[in-house]
Scaffold this motif. Sequence first.
Motif, mmCIF file in Angstrom:
data_model
loop_
_atom_site.group_PDB
_atom_site.id
_atom_site.type_symbol
_atom_site.label_atom_id
_atom_site.label_comp_id
_atom_site.label_asym_id
_atom_site.label_seq_id
_atom_site.Cartn_x
_atom_site.Cartn_y
_atom_site.Cartn_z
ATOM 1 N N GLY A 171 0.792 -1.231 0.000
ATOM 2 C CA GLY A 171 0.000 0.000 0.000
ATOM 3 C C GLY A 171 0.818 1.273 0.000
ATOM 4 N N SER A 186 -3.717 4.367 2.265
ATOM 5 C CA SER A 186 -3.622 3.003 1.751
ATOM 6 C C SER A 186 -2.653 2.104 2.506
ATOM 7 N N ASN A 218 -3.931 7.066 -5.050
ATOM 8 C CA ASN A 218 -4.903 5.990 -4.924
ATOM 9 C C ASN A 218 -5.233 5.341 -6.262
#
Length: 306
Positions: free
Chosen positions: A18, A257, A25
């Motif tokens: 992430g 994330s 994103n």
Amino acid sequence: MNIKYRYLLGGFMGDYIGSIYEFNNFHDIHFPIFTLDSHFTDDSFMTCAVMDSLTYIFNLYGTLELDEVNVNEATLKEVYQKALIENFRKWYRNHPNGDYGLLFEYWLEEGNIEDTTGDSYGNGALMRVSPCAYISSRLSTCLQYARWTTEVSHDNPISYTAVDCYISMLHYAHTEYSWDTEKTLNQLLTIFNQFYPNCKFQSIEQLRQTTEHEPTCQATMPLIIPCLFSCKKVPRKEFKKTYMYGLRTAISIGGDSDTIGTIIGCLLAHIYPMPIRLSSRLEAEMDFDMMRTIDAFSDVLNKKTK
């Protein structure tokens, strides 16, 4: 690494994958997972600091159980929190490029570790605390160490509620493992609802449209259940792919994330098997300090079960 403790890599996997999507994103599950820019962040380094601190207490007293150490609880708390703050700062000094939040970085750089606390309700309280869920079969012990871990920098009721919920879910998934994943997911939902009875969940598609970069406990916790339950879409015959499907889904909703990946990755690793090929690939990206810490903590977990 002992394959028995491969679940310890679940959060590290989510953080590493992430890391490059936190401010870029990607709202789809089809994205590269190991890239030249992928890296470990403060989520992993602070988790290692907690592992080091728990290992220190075990080596010092021969146990982590509150009723078995040969000092009173107040002394144990003081010794643990002092070691914890020292380890937080040691990992920060040795790994300064961990995408630390500005306020947390300021807190880490404070010169005096005595009488130091913070009242943050950021999701940093969640991303580092997972090792506390594994140290005892007693949930009460795990919750106490998690509270002490949270208190030093996130002394806030919002943080305490989130951490208590997360540790309770992790502890259940860790101690009550079952091939009946439907039962496990439903029980995790029950635990979540005990802490957040009025939470209204959104679908994954809705989350991809609405999730913003808000690194707080109250914004992060409602994301857990939709991500876990998304795994029910994976056919049983493709069970081995479920861990990565769930992790990809979590990262694809956007927002913070790496931390979302860390939190969901820890839970997923107890419900669905992490492919050995991927865990081995992740270990290859870890430096000596990280592997030493994880191996030492694995030894603690192995000794406590004997």
